[in-house]
Design an enzyme around this catalytic site. Sequence first.
Site, PDB file in Angstrom:
ATOM      1  N   SER A 121      41.753  60.915  22.734  1.00 36.48           N
ATOM      2  CA  SER A 121      40.769  59.915  23.145  1.00 36.48           C
ATOM      3  C   SER A 121      40.440  58.971  22.001  1.00 36.48           C
ATOM      4  O   SER A 121      41.254  58.141  21.666  1.00 36.48           O
ATOM      5  CB  SER A 121      39.504  60.506  23.771  1.00 36.48           C
ATOM      6  OG  SER A 121      38.832  59.456  24.463  1.00 36.48           O
ATOM      7  N   CYS A 165      39.744  65.589  23.727  1.00 33.88           N
ATOM      8  CA  CYS A 165      40.128  66.620  24.673  1.00 33.88           C
ATOM      9  C   CYS A 165      41.222  67.471  24.040  1.00 33.88           C
ATOM     10  O   CYS A 165      41.584  67.254  22.890  1.00 33.88           O
ATOM     11  CB  CYS A 165      40.601  65.996  25.981  1.00 33.88           C
ATOM     12  SG  CYS A 165      42.043  64.935  25.807  1.00 33.88           S
ATOM     13  N   HIS A 186      29.977  51.900  14.673  1.00 37.69           N
ATOM     14  CA  HIS A 186      29.327  50.604  14.529  1.00 37.69           C
ATOM     15  C   HIS A 186      28.269  50.801  13.447  1.00 37.69           C
ATOM     16  O   HIS A 186      27.485  51.751  13.527  1.00 37.69           O
ATOM     17  CB  HIS A 186      28.676  50.152  15.838  1.00 37.69           C
ATOM     18  CG  HIS A 186      29.648  50.103  16.975  1.00 37.69           C
ATOM     19  ND1 HIS A 186      30.493  49.043  17.189  1.00 37.69           N
ATOM     20  CD2 HIS A 186      29.918  51.012  17.933  1.00 37.69           C
ATOM     21  CE1 HIS A 186      31.238  49.291  18.255  1.00 37.69           C
ATOM     22  NE2 HIS A 186      30.916  50.474  18.714  1.00 37.69           N
TER      23      HIS A 186
END
Length: 124
Positions: A67, A87, A72
């Site tokens: 994934s 995952c 930020h």
Amino acid sequence: MSTYKAEGTHLLADLSGVAADRLTSCARIEALLRAAADAAGAHILHSHFHAFGPGLGVTGVVLLAESHISIHTWPEQAFAAVDIFMCGAAAPQRALDMVRQALAPTHCRVRSVQRCAVDEAVME
């Protein structure tokens, strides 16, 4: 290529009280997130980072076979938002531990969400 079940752990971390100089370098943050992905046992596909200018924040993502890890930063607020979803056999907590150690926040709030495929009949 391995196949992965659509199940995993999604960690959302809010890191406050981070020294501004730890939140402004694209190169250092990219190296940190790539190292965190490696530590978690994830497989890096690509990464992309953007700096908003001298002394300003950074945004970026490391795309994984499992994934992603994204960040930020707001150095003017001593804050970073980190998103880690993995995952398969990858260990997202290991990635988060590495990020926390490197950024050394004074406060860290983590929310963990278990992600999985859901039958349409039980979707809200």
